[in-house]
Design a protein around this motif. Sequence first.
Motif, PDB file in Angstrom:
ATOM      1  N   PHE A 199       0.880  -1.000  -0.045  1.00 20.54           N
ATOM      2  CA  PHE A 199       0.093   0.017   0.106  1.00 20.54           C
ATOM      3  C   PHE A 199       0.804   1.349  -0.018  1.00 20.54           C
ATOM      4  CE2 PHE A 199      -3.298  -2.888   1.747  1.00 20.54           C
ATOM      5  CZ  PHE A 199      -4.331  -2.487   1.113  1.00 20.54           C
ATOM      6  N   LEU A 200       0.517   2.038  -0.788  1.00 15.89           N
ATOM      7  CA  LEU A 200       1.283   3.472  -0.933  1.00 15.89           C
ATOM      8  C   LEU A 200       0.308   4.397  -0.462  1.00 15.89           C
ATOM      9  CD1 LEU A 200       3.406   2.952  -4.195  1.00 15.89           C
ATOM     10  CD2 LEU A 200       4.182   2.844  -2.008  1.00 15.89           C
ATOM     11  N   PRO A 201       0.583   5.643   0.113  1.00 16.33           N
ATOM     12  CA  PRO A 201      -0.446   6.714   0.582  1.00 16.33           C
ATOM     13  C   PRO A 201      -0.618   7.347  -0.687  1.00 16.33           C
ATOM     14  CG  PRO A 201       1.712   7.172   1.333  1.00 16.33           C
ATOM     15  CD  PRO A 201       1.838   5.946   0.869  1.00 16.33           C
ATOM     16  N   TYR A 202      -1.934   7.677  -0.969  1.00 20.25           N
ATOM     17  CA  TYR A 202      -2.258   8.378  -2.219  1.00 20.25           C
ATOM     18  C   TYR A 202      -1.943   9.757  -2.319  1.00 20.25           C
ATOM     19  CZ  TYR A 202      -5.523   8.457  -6.375  1.00 20.25           C
ATOM     20  OH  TYR A 202      -5.908   8.488  -7.830  1.00 20.25           O
ATOM     21  N   ILE A 203      -1.715  10.324  -1.351  1.00 15.11           N
ATOM     22  CA  ILE A 203      -1.068  11.543  -1.005  1.00 15.11           C
ATOM     23  C   ILE A 203       0.056  11.385  -0.201  1.00 15.11           C
ATOM     24  CG2 ILE A 203      -1.241  14.147  -0.471  1.00 15.11           C
ATOM     25  CD1 ILE A 203      -4.314  13.876  -0.805  1.00 15.11           C
ATOM     26  N   ASP A 204       1.392  11.744  -0.872  1.00 15.15           N
ATOM     27  CA  ASP A 204       2.507  11.585   0.215  1.00 15.15           C
ATOM     28  C   ASP A 204       2.819  12.644   1.181  1.00 15.15           C
ATOM     29  OD1 ASP A 204       3.781  13.553  -1.211  1.00 15.15           O
ATOM     30  OD2 ASP A 204       5.032  12.168  -2.394  1.00 15.15           O
ATOM     31  N   ALA A 205       3.756  12.374   2.113  1.00 16.82           N
ATOM     32  CA  ALA A 205       4.109  13.372   3.100  1.00 16.82           C
ATOM     33  C   ALA A 205       4.343  14.628   2.559  1.00 16.82           C
ATOM     34  CB  ALA A 205       5.184  12.759   3.845  1.00 16.82           C
ATOM     35  N   ALA A 206       4.827  14.880   1.250  1.00 17.03           N
ATOM     36  CA  ALA A 206       5.395  16.165   0.723  1.00 17.03           C
ATOM     37  C   ALA A 206       4.105  16.816  -0.021  1.00 17.03           C
ATOM     38  CB  ALA A 206       6.356  15.895  -0.298  1.00 17.03           C
ATOM     39  N   GLY A 207       2.678  16.135   0.153  1.00 16.66           N
ATOM     40  CA  GLY A 207       1.784  16.476  -0.446  1.00 16.66           C
ATOM     41  C   GLY A 207       1.407  16.224  -2.018  1.00 16.66           C
ATOM     42  N   GLN A 208       2.169  15.294  -2.590  1.00 23.44           N
ATOM     43  CA  GLN A 208       2.332  15.096  -3.780  1.00 23.44           C
ATOM     44  C   GLN A 208       1.449  13.672  -4.084  1.00 23.44           C
ATOM     45  OE1 GLN A 208       3.924  17.265  -6.210  1.00 23.44           O
ATOM     46  NE2 GLN A 208       3.726  18.320  -4.261  1.00 23.44           N
ATOM     47  N   ILE A 209       1.068  13.464  -5.569  1.00 21.66           N
ATOM     48  CA  ILE A 209       0.348  12.199  -5.961  1.00 21.66           C
ATOM     49  C   ILE A 209       1.352  11.288  -6.457  1.00 21.66           C
ATOM     50  CG2 ILE A 209      -1.501  11.301  -7.036  1.00 21.66           C
ATOM     51  CD1 ILE A 209      -2.883  13.990  -6.880  1.00 21.66           C
ATOM     52  N   CYS A 210       2.114  10.521  -6.020  1.00 20.01           N
ATOM     53  CA  CYS A 210       3.034   9.529  -6.630  1.00 20.01           C
ATOM     54  C   CYS A 210       3.751  10.128  -7.737  1.00 20.01           C
ATOM     55  CB  CYS A 210       2.416   8.331  -7.125  1.00 20.01           C
ATOM     56  SG  CYS A 210       1.002   7.480  -5.951  1.00 20.01           S
ATOM     57  N   PRO A 211       4.546  10.943  -7.439  1.00 18.95           N
ATOM     58  CA  PRO A 211       5.318  11.679  -8.550  1.00 18.95           C
ATOM     59  C   PRO A 211       6.337  10.870  -9.310  1.00 18.95           C
ATOM     60  CG  PRO A 211       6.303  12.599  -6.373  1.00 18.95           C
ATOM     61  CD  PRO A 211       4.798  11.662  -6.116  1.00 18.95           C
ATOM     62  N   GLU A 212       6.937   9.756  -8.501  1.00 21.50           N
ATOM     63  CA  GLU A 212       7.901   8.915  -9.068  1.00 21.50           C
ATOM     64  C   GLU A 212       7.342   7.994 -10.100  1.00 21.50           C
ATOM     65  OE1 GLU A 212       6.277   6.900  -5.418  1.00 21.50           O
ATOM     66  OE2 GLU A 212       6.762   8.826  -6.118  1.00 21.50           O
ATOM     67  N   PHE A 213       6.024   8.189 -10.459  1.00 15.71           N
ATOM     68  CA  PHE A 213       5.387   7.254 -11.546  1.00 15.71           C
ATOM     69  C   PHE A 213       4.622   8.109 -12.743  1.00 15.71           C
ATOM     70  CE2 PHE A 213       4.463   4.949  -7.528  1.00 15.71           C
ATOM     71  CZ  PHE A 213       5.302   3.943  -7.676  1.00 15.71           C
ATOM     72  N   SER A 214       5.362   9.327 -12.797  1.00 12.52           N
ATOM     73  CA  SER A 214       5.164  10.322 -13.786  1.00 12.52           C
ATOM     74  C   SER A 214       5.628   9.864 -15.196  1.00 12.52           C
ATOM     75  CB  SER A 214       5.443  11.798 -13.576  1.00 12.52           C
ATOM     76  OG  SER A 214       5.101  12.833 -14.537  1.00 12.52           O
ATOM     77  N   GLY A 215       4.804   9.563 -15.870  1.00 13.21           N
ATOM     78  CA  GLY A 215       5.081   9.204 -17.373  1.00 13.21           C
ATOM     79  C   GLY A 215       5.424   7.595 -17.567  1.00 13.21           C
ATOM     80  N   LYS A 216       4.907   6.865 -16.296  1.00 12.82           N
ATOM     81  CA  LYS A 216       5.313   5.587 -16.153  1.00 12.82           C
ATOM     82  C   LYS A 216       3.951   4.731 -16.639  1.00 12.82           C
ATOM     83  CE  LYS A 216       9.378   5.901 -14.178  1.00 12.82           C
ATOM     84  NZ  LYS A 216      10.510   5.460 -13.689  1.00 12.82           N
ATOM     85  N   LEU A 217       4.165   3.618 -17.256  1.00 12.31           N
ATOM     86  CA  LEU A 217       3.209   2.753 -17.726  1.00 12.31           C
ATOM     87  C   LEU A 217       2.864   1.833 -16.485  1.00 12.31           C
ATOM     88  CD1 LEU A 217       1.386   1.486 -20.190  1.00 12.31           C
ATOM     89  CD2 LEU A 217       3.262  -0.300 -20.015  1.00 12.31           C
ATOM     90  N   GLY A 218       1.568   1.480 -16.233  1.00 14.39           N
ATOM     91  CA  GLY A 218       1.516   0.667 -15.096  1.00 14.39           C
ATOM     92  C   GLY A 218      -0.114   0.445 -14.856  1.00 14.39           C
ATOM     93  N   LEU A 219      -0.478  -0.669 -13.872  1.00 13.37           N
ATOM     94  CA  LEU A 219      -1.592  -1.094 -13.499  1.00 13.37           C
ATOM     95  C   LEU A 219      -1.853  -0.491 -12.031  1.00 13.37           C
ATOM     96  CD1 LEU A 219      -4.100  -2.900 -14.286  1.00 13.37           C
ATOM     97  CD2 LEU A 219      -3.077  -4.748 -13.047  1.00 13.37           C
ATOM     98  N   TYR A 220      -2.917  -0.177 -11.638  1.00 13.23           N
ATOM     99  CA  TYR A 220      -3.041   0.358 -10.158  1.00 13.23           C
ATOM    100  C   TYR A 220      -4.342  -0.011  -9.427  1.00 13.23           C
ATOM    101  CZ  TYR A 220      -5.040   4.100 -12.709  1.00 13.23           C
ATOM    102  OH  TYR A 220      -5.993   4.825 -13.752  1.00 13.23           O
ATOM    103  N   GLY A 221      -4.224  -0.309  -8.208  1.00 13.49           N
ATOM    104  CA  GLY A 221      -5.710  -0.647  -7.335  1.00 13.49           C
ATOM    105  C   GLY A 221      -5.769   0.669  -6.769  1.00 13.49           C
ATOM    106  N   ILE A 222      -6.879   1.405  -6.633  1.00 13.64           N
ATOM    107  CA  ILE A 222      -7.218   2.417  -5.484  1.00 13.64           C
ATOM    108  C   ILE A 222      -8.177   2.023  -4.659  1.00 13.64           C
ATOM    109  CG2 ILE A 222      -8.445   4.760  -5.421  1.00 13.64           C
ATOM    110  CD1 ILE A 222      -7.661   5.225  -8.304  1.00 13.64           C
ATOM    111  N   PHE A 223      -7.556   2.370  -3.437  1.00 12.42           N
ATOM    112  CA  PHE A 223      -8.336   1.892  -2.114  1.00 12.42           C
ATOM    113  C   PHE A 223      -8.860   3.116  -1.109  1.00 12.42           C
ATOM    114  CE2 PHE A 223      -5.367  -1.187  -3.314  1.00 12.42           C
ATOM    115  CZ  PHE A 223      -5.875  -2.456  -3.175  1.00 12.42           C
ATOM    116  N   ASP A 224      -9.893   2.980  -0.440  1.00 16.48           N
ATOM    117  CA  ASP A 224     -10.403   3.914   0.238  1.00 16.48           C
ATOM    118  C   ASP A 224      -9.565   4.191   1.576  1.00 16.48           C
ATOM    119  OD1 ASP A 224     -11.478   1.859   1.821  1.00 16.48           O
ATOM    120  OD2 ASP A 224     -13.613   2.194   1.183  1.00 16.48           O
TER     121      ASP A 224
END
Length: 176
Positions: free
Chosen positions: A11-36
């Motif tokens: 599990f990764l936090p949707y909004i990280d500690a810096a207030g960003q949304i997974c910036p390391e995955f910008s421009g990356k191809l992938g599959l994801y599951g979103i959780f509440d």
Amino acid sequence: MSLPKLADLDFLPYIDAAGQICPEFSGKLGLYGIFDASQTLCYVGYSRDVAKSLQQHLVRCPEQCHWVKIFLGDRPSRTLLETMRTAWLAENRTTPPGNGDEAARWTQPIDVKADLTEAEWTTLHQGNEVEMGQFLKNQARQRETALKAYLTERGLRVDLRFQPKLKEQGLLDLKS
């Protein structure tokens, strides 16, 4: 190649500690599951730019976007991503709401007309085309302001910019 199970990913936090949304995955191809917030699966999707798609989903369904699990692909294969998506949904044993009847909520612009009261509908239809556009634009701006306030309260520090021309149609969607 062995495909990862959704349950085996972190599990990764949707909004990280810096207030960003997974910036390391910008421009990356992938599959994801979103959780509440309770880590219940809400949506499974794939994208050529995971970070950008996650940002769109956060704007469209902010209450459900608290955790994410991500698998990055190294080559664009829709067949592989569809196969994995189907496997992740089967692994879950129930279709998450976002992948069933409510899929449009996750994938289409926010339509503020859906939330208009009867009185607002009456006001909308009493005006001419220009007045109707202005009314819808104002409704969209109000929704945008409330959405930004909610996400800022959750710790988001990303500048969200919406497509201005869609607001006249009563729609909210992020600029690409």
